[in-house]
Design a protein around this motif. Structure first.
Motif, PDB file in Angstrom:
ATOM      1  N   ARG A  43       4.532 -17.399  20.277  1.00 28.25           N
ATOM      2  CA  ARG A  43       5.464 -17.592  21.384  1.00 28.25           C
ATOM      3  C   ARG A  43       5.212 -18.956  22.006  1.00 28.25           C
ATOM      4  O   ARG A  43       4.075 -19.288  22.341  1.00 28.25           O
ATOM      5  N   LEU A  44       6.268 -19.712  22.165  1.00 28.75           N
ATOM      6  CA  LEU A  44       6.197 -20.996  22.852  1.00 28.75           C
ATOM      7  C   LEU A  44       6.601 -20.778  24.302  1.00 28.75           C
ATOM      8  O   LEU A  44       7.733 -20.371  24.578  1.00 28.75           O
ATOM      9  N   ALA A  45       5.689 -21.033  25.208  1.00 28.12           N
ATOM     10  CA  ALA A  45       5.969 -20.806  26.628  1.00 28.12           C
ATOM     11  C   ALA A  45       7.086 -21.727  27.098  1.00 28.12           C
ATOM     12  O   ALA A  45       7.196 -22.864  26.639  1.00 28.12           O
ATOM     13  N   PRO A  46       7.940 -21.248  28.030  1.00 27.01           N
ATOM     14  CA  PRO A  46       9.037 -22.086  28.522  1.00 27.01           C
ATOM     15  C   PRO A  46       8.563 -23.426  29.074  1.00 27.01           C
ATOM     16  O   PRO A  46       9.207 -24.457  28.873  1.00 27.01           O
ATOM     17  N   GLY A  47       7.424 -23.432  29.783  1.00 26.89           N
ATOM     18  CA  GLY A  47       6.921 -24.681  30.335  1.00 26.89           C
ATOM     19  C   GLY A  47       6.574 -25.688  29.260  1.00 26.89           C
ATOM     20  O   GLY A  47       6.821 -26.897  29.409  1.00 26.89           O
ATOM     21  N   ARG A  48       5.997 -25.207  28.175  1.00 25.85           N
ATOM     22  CA  ARG A  48       5.654 -26.122  27.087  1.00 25.85           C
ATOM     23  C   ARG A  48       6.896 -26.663  26.397  1.00 25.85           C
ATOM     24  O   ARG A  48       6.921 -27.814  25.951  1.00 25.85           O
ATOM     25  N   LEU A  49       7.921 -25.820  26.314  1.00 25.32           N
ATOM     26  CA  LEU A  49       9.172 -26.304  25.724  1.00 25.32           C
ATOM     27  C   LEU A  49       9.758 -27.415  26.585  1.00 25.32           C
ATOM     28  O   LEU A  49      10.184 -28.465  26.062  1.00 25.32           O
ATOM     29  N   ARG A  50       9.796 -27.201  27.903  1.00 24.41           N
ATOM     30  CA  ARG A  50      10.315 -28.241  28.803  1.00 24.41           C
ATOM     31  C   ARG A  50       9.491 -29.521  28.702  1.00 24.41           C
ATOM     32  O   ARG A  50      10.042 -30.632  28.675  1.00 24.41           O
ATOM     33  N   LEU A  98      18.187 -27.744  17.987  1.00 30.98           N
ATOM     34  CA  LEU A  98      16.895 -27.065  17.890  1.00 30.98           C
ATOM     35  C   LEU A  98      16.883 -25.788  18.725  1.00 30.98           C
ATOM     36  O   LEU A  98      16.348 -24.757  18.297  1.00 30.98           O
ATOM     37  N   LEU A  99      17.464 -25.822  19.921  1.00 35.74           N
ATOM     38  CA  LEU A  99      17.486 -24.636  20.774  1.00 35.74           C
ATOM     39  C   LEU A  99      18.234 -23.479  20.126  1.00 35.74           C
ATOM     40  O   LEU A  99      17.933 -22.307  20.387  1.00 35.74           O
ATOM     41  N   MET A 100      19.213 -23.780  19.311  1.00 32.85           N
ATOM     42  CA  MET A 100      20.010 -22.741  18.665  1.00 32.85           C
ATOM     43  C   MET A 100      19.634 -22.511  17.207  1.00 32.85           C
ATOM     44  O   MET A 100      20.355 -21.846  16.475  1.00 32.85           O
ATOM     45  N   ALA A 101      18.483 -23.050  16.774  1.00 33.27           N
ATOM     46  CA  ALA A 101      18.052 -22.873  15.384  1.00 33.27           C
ATOM     47  C   ALA A 101      17.444 -21.503  15.136  1.00 33.27           C
ATOM     48  O   ALA A 101      17.148 -21.160  14.001  1.00 33.27           O
ATOM     49  N   ARG A 102      17.228 -20.710  16.193  1.00 29.59           N
ATOM     50  CA  ARG A 102      16.650 -19.373  16.101  1.00 29.59           C
ATOM     51  C   ARG A 102      15.227 -19.412  15.547  1.00 29.59           C
ATOM     52  O   ARG A 102      14.829 -18.550  14.737  1.00 29.59           O
ATOM     53  N   VAL A 103      14.463 -20.396  15.977  1.00 37.23           N
ATOM     54  CA  VAL A 103      13.051 -20.458  15.615  1.00 37.23           C
ATOM     55  C   VAL A 103      12.334 -19.323  16.343  1.00 37.23           C
ATOM     56  O   VAL A 103      12.397 -19.241  17.576  1.00 37.23           O
ATOM     57  N   PRO A 104      11.659 -18.413  15.636  1.00 32.62           N
ATOM     58  CA  PRO A 104      11.091 -17.225  16.292  1.00 32.62           C
ATOM     59  C   PRO A 104      10.155 -17.537  17.456  1.00 32.62           C
ATOM     60  O   PRO A 104      10.221 -16.884  18.494  1.00 32.62           O
ATOM     61  N   ALA A 105       9.278 -18.521  17.300  1.00 33.67           N
ATOM     62  CA  ALA A 105       8.332 -18.814  18.386  1.00 33.67           C
ATOM     63  C   ALA A 105       9.060 -19.228  19.657  1.00 33.67           C
ATOM     64  O   ALA A 105       8.630 -18.903  20.768  1.00 33.67           O
ATOM     65  N   VAL A 106      10.170 -19.939  19.516  1.00 27.20           N
ATOM     66  CA  VAL A 106      10.944 -20.367  20.677  1.00 27.20           C
ATOM     67  C   VAL A 106      11.722 -19.185  21.264  1.00 27.20           C
ATOM     68  O   VAL A 106      11.740 -18.971  22.476  1.00 27.20           O
ATOM     69  N   GLY A 109       9.313 -16.675  22.969  1.00 26.39           N
ATOM     70  CA  GLY A 109       8.638 -17.170  24.152  1.00 26.39           C
ATOM     71  C   GLY A 109       9.560 -17.449  25.316  1.00 26.39           C
ATOM     72  O   GLY A 109       9.198 -17.226  26.472  1.00 26.39           O
ATOM     73  N   VAL A 110      10.753 -17.935  25.033  1.00 24.20           N
ATOM     74  CA  VAL A 110      11.676 -18.345  26.090  1.00 24.20           C
ATOM     75  C   VAL A 110      12.716 -17.270  26.369  1.00 24.20           C
ATOM     76  O   VAL A 110      13.070 -17.012  27.519  1.00 24.20           O
ATOM     77  N   GLY A 111      13.219 -16.638  25.312  1.00 26.39           N
ATOM     78  CA  GLY A 111      14.294 -15.660  25.481  1.00 26.39           C
ATOM     79  C   GLY A 111      15.619 -16.251  25.066  1.00 26.39           C
ATOM     80  O   GLY A 111      15.946 -17.391  25.406  1.00 26.39           O
ATOM     81  N   ALA A 112      16.376 -15.471  24.299  1.00 24.21           N
ATOM     82  CA  ALA A 112      17.628 -15.984  23.743  1.00 24.21           C
ATOM     83  C   ALA A 112      18.637 -16.350  24.817  1.00 24.21           C
ATOM     84  O   ALA A 112      19.377 -17.324  24.688  1.00 24.21           O
ATOM     85  N   ASP A 113      18.702 -15.564  25.911  1.00 21.96           N
ATOM     86  CA  ASP A 113      19.698 -15.873  26.928  1.00 21.96           C
ATOM     87  C   ASP A 113      19.343 -17.155  27.676  1.00 21.96           C
ATOM     88  O   ASP A 113      20.212 -17.956  28.020  1.00 21.96           O
ATOM     89  N   ARG A 114      18.053 -17.374  27.946  1.00 21.88           N
ATOM     90  CA  ARG A 114      17.651 -18.621  28.589  1.00 21.88           C
ATOM     91  C   ARG A 114      17.937 -19.816  27.693  1.00 21.88           C
ATOM     92  O   ARG A 114      18.370 -20.879  28.164  1.00 21.88           O
ATOM     93  N   LEU A 115      17.680 -19.645  26.411  1.00 19.87           N
ATOM     94  CA  LEU A 115      17.990 -20.730  25.480  1.00 19.87           C
ATOM     95  C   LEU A 115      19.483 -21.037  25.492  1.00 19.87           C
ATOM     96  O   LEU A 115      19.892 -22.201  25.441  1.00 19.87           O
TER      97      LEU A 115
END
Length: 476
Positions: A43-50, A98-106, A109-115
């Motif tokens: 899981r990639l945490a939302p903060g790390r993604l930002r 990238l946000l819509m690539a459906r990478v499992p870790a993303v 960790g973030v949630g599909a609706d947030r993405l």
């Protein structure tokens, strides 16, 4: 009285050689090795993604700064601004893909609706950057050639790379228009999806334009890094949106096993396959389901699991709300199913407190029913509130009551019209049902209007926003 020795089926044991002859030696069984714990999902945490996205944008700005040539000339200033906005727009398109690539870790960790929300917001920024890039480039060329804007525009469009970028921009504008809520409601999902796929072609045309520009073409290292970034995103898109679903379909051979009526307009679909546990689906997550039958095969429908995975069987519970969901009720056993996932972050890993409140509205009970059964906790640690307009609208009631009895968990059905005089989701009503509400984690799933109202009430009742966990499956 019949004693053990006089019982006709009793046979005395012969004495065995042992330190103590009066006690028979028991054969020692080899110790049973403990079951291996499941491998946790990455899981990639939302903060790390930002942080990662911001760092990438900073790198793009640094690339522009290293090549910028300070000058007070107006045409150079326009050109410098055009180069910066163009680089940021190109980077932004990569981030959106990238946000819509459906990478499992993303996704986990973030949630599909947030993405999806960040994708929509990012799309507006990207279109703004593209517009700024075009205007600045046009003004700079007009000043440099001492021509009017119309003549300068015609001159620029004579370059193949600029014409390609213009076509890509038109595709992105079409994607943006059809993604507006007021427009999207009027479009069939298949139409919206076909237009949205134009973003891939737009990204390719933009890449052609960028390679011809001075910022990328000016150095071998820059050109190599920019090409590598595009290649990486392209590989992720192909891998997770095409290769992984096809491989899963061949490996698990998912098929409809049974369709059960659960109530007016509601059915549960049991889907069975091979090695389903390897999908590592967690309670609270959802899949995108594609049923290979007429009227359904072209659309991937997001439905959450309404029960934990058991015996290579997945279960979803669907309410007929539109053409596609009505067709789900007519599925036949044996229908082949393609499932992409699991997705979503509405899982046990979000939990931070011992006590948990599950708050469901309508068919939003489906992911929370699975969590209600599986979230660890003792008596009184888990509470489920189920909001519905009337008793006939309650889905899976018998299962919920059985789980509550077995776990000694609290279960309340909040029945009544949404426009009634009494609001069971008001802060005071929630605190009456759950006196120590502020000490709970809250999992929330329901229709968007209900979810917004419930979130506001929970905040006023003292629940911190960080402990209200929700996911909008329609948006996902």
């Amino acid at each position: 009285m019949t004693t053990e020795a006089s019982h006709p089926l009793y046979v005395p044991l012969a004495p065995l050689a042992a330190p103590r002859a009066e006690e028979p030696r028991r054969r020692r069984r080899p110790p049973v090795p403990p079951a291996a714990p499941p491998v946790p999902a990455l899981r990639l945490a939302p903060g790390r993604l930002r942080t990662g996205i911001a760092a990438g944008a900073g790198g793009v700005g640094l690339l522009w700064g290293l090549q910028a040539r300070p000058s007070a000339r107006l045409d150079v200033l326009f050109a410098s601004g055009a180069h910066l906005t163009g680089l940021l727009a190109g980077y932004g398109v990569l981030v959106l893909l990238l946000l819509m690539a459906r990478v499992p870790a993303v996704e986990h960790g973030v949630g599909a609706d947030r993405l999806a929300r960040r994708h929509a917001l990012g799309g507006r920024y990207v279109l703004g950057l593209i517009a700024a890039h075009g205007v600045l480039a046009l003004c700079g060329h007009a000043v440099h050639t001492h021509a009017d804007l119309f003549t300068a525009a015609g001159d620029l469009l004579s370059y193949g790379a600029i014409a390609a970028a213009t076509a890509g921009t038109a595709l992105l504008v079409a994607v943006g228009i059809t993604s507006a809520r007021s427009v999207r409601r009027r479009l069939r999902h298949e139409t919206w999806r076909a237009v949205h796929l134009g973003a891939l072609l737009a990204a390719a045309l933009g890449f052609v334009h960028q390679l011809a520009g001075p910022d990328i073409a000016g150095g071998l290292l820059t050109r190599w890094l920019w090409s590598l970034a595009h290649a990486l995103v392209a590989v992720l898109l192909v891998w997770y949106r095409i290769v992984v679903p096809v491989r899963a379909a061949l490996r698990h051979d998912l098929r409809v096993a049974e369709v059960r009526d659960e109530g007016p307009g509601v059915v549960s679909v049991l889907i069975r396959g091979r090695g389903v546990d390897h999908l590592r689906a967690e309670p609270g997550q959802f899949f995108r389901w594609r049923f290979l039958r007429r009227g359904l095969w072209a659309t991937a429908l997001p439905f959450s699991l309404s029960a934990p995975v058991r015996d290579d069987t997945l279960r979803i519970t669907v309410k007929a709300l539109g053409d596609h969901t009505r067709r789900v009720r007519r599925l036949r056993p044996g229908t082949r199913v393609l499932a992409t996932g699991p997705f979503g972050a509405l899982t046990a890993h979000r939990r931070t407190r011992r006590k948990v409140l599950l708050l469901a509205g309508g068919v939003g009970i489906t992911p929370l029913r699975a969590l209600f059964e599986t979230l660890p906790g003792g008596p009184g640690d888990v509470t489920l509130l189920y909001r519905a307009p009337d008793a006939a609208s309650v889905v899976l009631r018998e299962e919920l009551e059985a789980i509550a009895r077995e776990r000694r968990a609290a279960l309340h059905f909040l029945l009544g019209p949404s426009d009634g005089s009494f609001d069971p989701l008001a802060p005071r009503a929630l605190r009456n049902l759950v006196p120590d509400l502020a000490a709970h984690d809250v999992y929330l799933c329901g229709p968007p209007a209900m979810a917004r109202a419930a979130t506001a009430s929970l905040r006023r009742a003292g629940v911190p926003a960080a402990r209200i966990h929700s996911e909008d499956f329609d948006r996902a």
